[in-house]
Write a protein that holds these residues in place. Structure first.
Motif, PDB file in Angstrom:
ATOM      1  N   GLY A  82      -0.487  -2.525 -10.908  1.00  0.00           N
ATOM      2  CA  GLY A  82      -1.203  -3.258 -12.276  1.00  0.00           C
ATOM      3  C   GLY A  82      -2.747  -3.334 -11.458  1.00  0.00           C
ATOM      4  O   GLY A  82      -3.828  -4.066 -11.543  1.00  0.00           O
ATOM      5  N   LYS A  83      -2.437  -3.803 -10.519  1.00  0.00           N
ATOM      6  CA  LYS A  83      -3.502  -4.513  -8.989  1.00  0.00           C
ATOM      7  C   LYS A  83      -4.271  -3.694  -8.558  1.00  0.00           C
ATOM      8  O   LYS A  83      -5.517  -3.243  -8.396  1.00  0.00           O
ATOM      9  N   LEU A  84      -3.647  -3.493  -7.340  1.00  0.00           N
ATOM     10  CA  LEU A  84      -3.872  -2.925  -5.876  1.00  0.00           C
ATOM     11  C   LEU A  84      -4.786  -1.082  -5.715  1.00  0.00           C
ATOM     12  O   LEU A  84      -5.824  -0.943  -5.642  1.00  0.00           O
ATOM     13  N   LEU A  85      -4.018   0.133  -7.114  1.00  0.00           N
ATOM     14  CA  LEU A  85      -4.553   1.116  -6.999  1.00  0.00           C
ATOM     15  C   LEU A  85      -5.665   1.263  -7.626  1.00  0.00           C
ATOM     16  O   LEU A  85      -6.349   1.973  -6.776  1.00  0.00           O
ATOM     17  N   SER A  86      -6.205  -0.002  -8.622  1.00  0.00           N
ATOM     18  CA  SER A  86      -7.323   0.039  -9.355  1.00  0.00           C
ATOM     19  C   SER A  86      -9.001  -0.459  -8.333  1.00  0.00           C
ATOM     20  O   SER A  86      -9.622  -0.159  -8.409  1.00  0.00           O
ATOM     21  N   VAL A  87      -8.001  -1.569  -7.314  1.00  0.00           N
ATOM     22  CA  VAL A  87      -9.017  -2.024  -6.410  1.00  0.00           C
ATOM     23  C   VAL A  87      -9.586  -0.307  -5.507  1.00  0.00           C
ATOM     24  O   VAL A  87     -10.568  -0.599  -5.123  1.00  0.00           O
ATOM     25  N   ARG A  88      -8.290   0.513  -5.013  1.00  0.00           N
ATOM     26  CA  ARG A  88      -8.773   0.518  -3.793  1.00  0.00           C
ATOM     27  C   ARG A  88      -9.583   1.951  -4.650  1.00  0.00           C
ATOM     28  O   ARG A  88     -10.175   2.284  -3.870  1.00  0.00           O
ATOM     29  N   GLU A  89      -9.174   2.229  -5.665  1.00  0.00           N
ATOM     30  CA  GLU A  89     -10.176   3.874  -7.029  1.00  0.00           C
ATOM     31  C   GLU A  89     -11.587   2.882  -7.062  1.00  0.00           C
ATOM     32  O   GLU A  89     -12.789   3.553  -7.210  1.00  0.00           O
ATOM     33  N   ALA A  90     -12.190   1.920  -7.025  1.00  0.00           N
ATOM     34  CA  ALA A  90     -13.135   1.147  -7.275  1.00  0.00           C
ATOM     35  C   ALA A  90     -14.201   1.329  -6.267  1.00  0.00           C
ATOM     36  O   ALA A  90     -15.245   1.527  -5.821  1.00  0.00           O
ATOM     37  N   LEU A  91     -13.389   0.549  -5.164  1.00  0.00           N
ATOM     38  CA  LEU A  91     -13.638   1.199  -3.093  1.00  0.00           C
ATOM     39  C   LEU A  91     -14.168   2.263  -2.980  1.00  0.00           C
ATOM     40  O   LEU A  91     -15.076   2.376  -2.155  1.00  0.00           O
ATOM     41  N   GLY A  92     -14.001   3.445  -3.438  1.00  0.00           N
ATOM     42  CA  GLY A  92     -13.818   4.377  -2.708  1.00  0.00           C
ATOM     43  C   GLY A  92     -12.781   4.568  -1.738  1.00  0.00           C
ATOM     44  O   GLY A  92     -13.222   5.698  -1.482  1.00  0.00           O
ATOM     45  N   ALA A  93     -12.023   4.177  -1.688  1.00  0.00           N
ATOM     46  CA  ALA A  93     -10.858   4.460  -0.998  1.00  0.00           C
ATOM     47  C   ALA A  93     -10.449   5.953  -1.731  1.00  0.00           C
ATOM     48  O   ALA A  93      -9.911   6.111  -2.256  1.00  0.00           O
ATOM     49  N   SER A  94      -9.093   6.194  -1.126  1.00  0.00           N
ATOM     50  CA  SER A  94      -7.805   7.209  -1.214  1.00  0.00           C
ATOM     51  C   SER A  94      -6.866   6.275  -1.802  1.00  0.00           C
ATOM     52  O   SER A  94      -6.873   5.553  -2.113  1.00  0.00           O
ATOM     53  N   VAL A  95      -6.648   6.892  -2.910  1.00  0.00           N
ATOM     54  CA  VAL A  95      -5.434   6.245  -3.693  1.00  0.00           C
ATOM     55  C   VAL A  95      -4.514   7.206  -3.575  1.00  0.00           C
ATOM     56  O   VAL A  95      -3.699   8.608  -3.495  1.00  0.00           O
ATOM     57  N   PRO A  96      -3.826   6.756  -3.338  1.00  0.00           N
ATOM     58  CA  PRO A  96      -2.112   7.683  -2.631  1.00  0.00           C
ATOM     59  C   PRO A  96      -1.185   8.198  -3.370  1.00  0.00           C
ATOM     60  O   PRO A  96      -1.045   7.609  -4.579  1.00  0.00           O
ATOM     61  N   SER A  97      -0.499   9.415  -3.456  1.00  0.00           N
ATOM     62  CA  SER A  97       0.468   9.509  -4.230  1.00  0.00           C
ATOM     63  C   SER A  97       1.599   8.772  -4.301  1.00  0.00           C
ATOM     64  O   SER A  97       2.219   8.842  -3.070  1.00  0.00           O
ATOM     65  N   ALA A  98       1.806   8.443  -5.497  1.00  0.00           N
ATOM     66  CA  ALA A  98       3.454   7.727  -5.459  1.00  0.00           C
ATOM     67  C   ALA A  98       4.483   8.547  -5.166  1.00  0.00           C
ATOM     68  O   ALA A  98       5.743   8.504  -5.183  1.00  0.00           O
ATOM     69  N   GLY A  99       4.160  10.109  -5.573  1.00  0.00           N
ATOM     70  CA  GLY A  99       5.626  10.781  -4.721  1.00  0.00           C
ATOM     71  C   GLY A  99       5.889  11.071  -6.413  1.00  0.00           C
ATOM     72  O   GLY A  99       6.744  12.104  -7.188  1.00  0.00           O
ATOM     73  N   VAL A 100       5.721  10.371  -7.894  1.00  0.00           N
ATOM     74  CA  VAL A 100       6.260  10.625  -8.824  1.00  0.00           C
ATOM     75  C   VAL A 100       4.957  10.047  -9.870  1.00  0.00           C
ATOM     76  O   VAL A 100       3.763   9.775  -9.476  1.00  0.00           O
ATOM     77  N   ALA A 101       4.976  10.961 -10.961  1.00  0.00           N
ATOM     78  CA  ALA A 101       3.925  10.540 -11.781  1.00  0.00           C
ATOM     79  C   ALA A 101       2.784  10.932 -11.524  1.00  0.00           C
ATOM     80  O   ALA A 101       1.613  10.222 -11.671  1.00  0.00           O
TER      81      ALA A 101
END
Length: 470
Positions: A227-246
């Motif tokens: 709900g928060k961390l992955l959105s921040v990662r994407e906004a900062l240009g950092a990697s978005v790790p796969s969760a293995g599902v979805a």
């Protein structure tokens, strides 16, 4: 007369030990709390900017308004399965009913020594043109990555036979409750990105309060992470790790991860092949996206599933994550990337140190209580706290209250007010599981360094009754 000096000396030693452990815990908690606070500041700053600048002029896109892909293609769905006979048929049937006439094929990987799962998949596949059963030539369990490579090879064989190429590969687990809109969403987003991750929303626990609390702590953590961390990662240009599902990978980018495309893109020696794939795509210049979008009913387009509801299963699962992300990831992936990527990888790999800090913090409470009891029978001088340490403890109190408020906010947004209120005490359970998982991960990783291969240490799954479970 000889016992009292010994008791006083022991008490004095405990006072010194308590002070040093308290100092270590206070500094560690402050660093971790500041780290989390910075994430919160970035998140709310970005949200305010988007609300004012973007969504004041444009309506938020929802599933029904999503345009069709400019270059639609067929999607492969990989589902590795080891001892999943109790869930796999229900998962596959639900996926078929949800996705309807979408262009996809599900590849299910099973093992020759798992007859129950083979039979369950075969019963569904007997009249299904959208499903391929793949049986490993090695007895299980190997690793999830090894099973995924089996599915990759089966997909390539179908491509060669049909003279076409799949557009993307979606990863799912055998217990996943998939969303009806995800195939169309992935088909559209893969036009622009090499990896697309949708939210994962753990289903609320069932049974007694203890089992519910263990299961629900996963929901608490995913509510903040997705709900928060992955959105921040994407906004900062950092990697978005796969969760293995979805999550979906662009087919050619996933192939580029393989040293030998014919064998498969995943390292069979890994326990978190999905996480590593996300970081390697970033290192290769690929683009990743985390997408939170609502469907026609106002619900988040996400994958839902039950998570473990026992301490043993939760510890085994989180130990596997810790080995792959915090320990093996350090050796294999290093610290490539700019400042934002360095920061995110540091956050990913702090699990073992964070568990040590939490253990030290709880130990200080035990020592404090012990000293308070000793002071009733043995007079000894207490060691006053320095102004700096006192100020640090007050600062940590503020960070703790802030952290509790954030946990409540995001859990309540995802699951409702009652769940948000329960998330605060469930933090104690999460900490306990995290400490045990870190201990297990260290021992298993050391054994792997000594030559003992890592295996698919999976947990038992169950599929919800979609008529009664939310």
């Amino acid at each position: 007369m000889g016992v009292k000096p010994l008791g006083a000396g022991t008490a004095a030693l405990l006072v010194a030990v308590h002070h040093e452990i308290l100092l270590f815990a206070a500094v560690g908690l402050a660093i971790g709390g500041l780290n989390d606070l910075l994430i919160d500041i970035f998140y709310f700053g970005r949200k305010a900017w988007r609300d004012i600048v973007i969504y004041a002029r444009h309506q938020r896109m929802t599933g029904p308004e999503l345009p069709h892909s400019r270059r639609p293609g067929k999607i492969a769905v990989f589902v590795p399965a080891w001892q999943e006979s109790n869930v796999i048929a229900a998962m596959l049937n639900h996926a078929r009913d949800s996705w309807g006439e979408a262009r996809y094929r599900i590849f299910v990987g099973v093992y020759p020594n798992d007859d129950a799962t083979i039979d369950a998949v075969a019963n569904v596949a007997c009249d299904a043109t959208w499903l391929t059963l793949c049986i490993n030539d090695r007895a299980g369990p190997t690793t999830k990555a090894d099973c995924l490579n089996l599915l990759w090879r089966a997909m390539r064989a179908e491509e060669e036979q049909g003279d076409f190429r799949y557009k993307a590969i979606i990863l799912h687990d055998a217990e996943d409750v998939v969303h009806a809109d995800e195939i169309r969403l992935f088909d559209f987003m893969i036009d622009r990105f090499d990896l697309v991750q949708l939210p994962v929303l753990p289903l609320r626990g069932r049974g007694g309060w203890w089992r519910r609390a263990i299961a629900d702590h996963y929901g608490d953590e995913f509510a903040e992470s997705h709900g928060k961390l992955l959105s921040v990662r994407e906004a900062l240009g950092a990697s978005v790790p796969s969760a293995g599902v979805a999550c979906a990978f662009e087919r050619d980018m996933l192939a580029a991860l393989a040293s030998d495309e014919a064998t498969g893109p995943f390292d069979p020696g890994l326990l978190t092949e999905d996480y590593e794939a996300g970081l390697r795509i970033r290192d290769m210049g690929g683009r990743s996206a985390f997408v939170r979008m609502r469907d026609a009913y106002g619900n988040i387009i996400a994958t839902r599933e039950f998570f473990p509801d026992s301490i043993d299963a939760a510890v085994r699962q989180k130990a596997r994550w810790t080995i792959g992300i915090a320990l093996a990831g350090w050796d294999r992936l290093g610290w490539r990337g700019g400042p934002a990527e360095f920061w995110m990888r540091l956050r990913d790999r702090r699990a073992v140190l964070a568990a040590l800090v939490l253990f030290a913090a709880y130990l200080t409470l035990v020592l404090w209580a012990t000293l308070a009891l000793l002071a009733l029978v043995i007079p000894f001088p207490a060691r006053p706290l320095s102004p700096a340490l006192t100020g640090l403890l007050w600062f940590n109190l503020f960070l703790m209250l802030w952290r509790m408020a954030m946990r409540f906010l995001f859990v309540a947004r995802a699951y409702g007010l009652r769940a948000g209120l329960g998330a605060v005490p469930r933090t104690l359970i999460a900490n306990y599981i995290g400490i045990l998982a870190a201990r297990r991960a260290i021992f298993l990783y050391l054994r792997s360094l000594a030559g003992q291969p890592l295996r698919w240490d999976k947990t038992q799954h169950r599929f919800p009754d979609l008529k009664t479970d939310p």
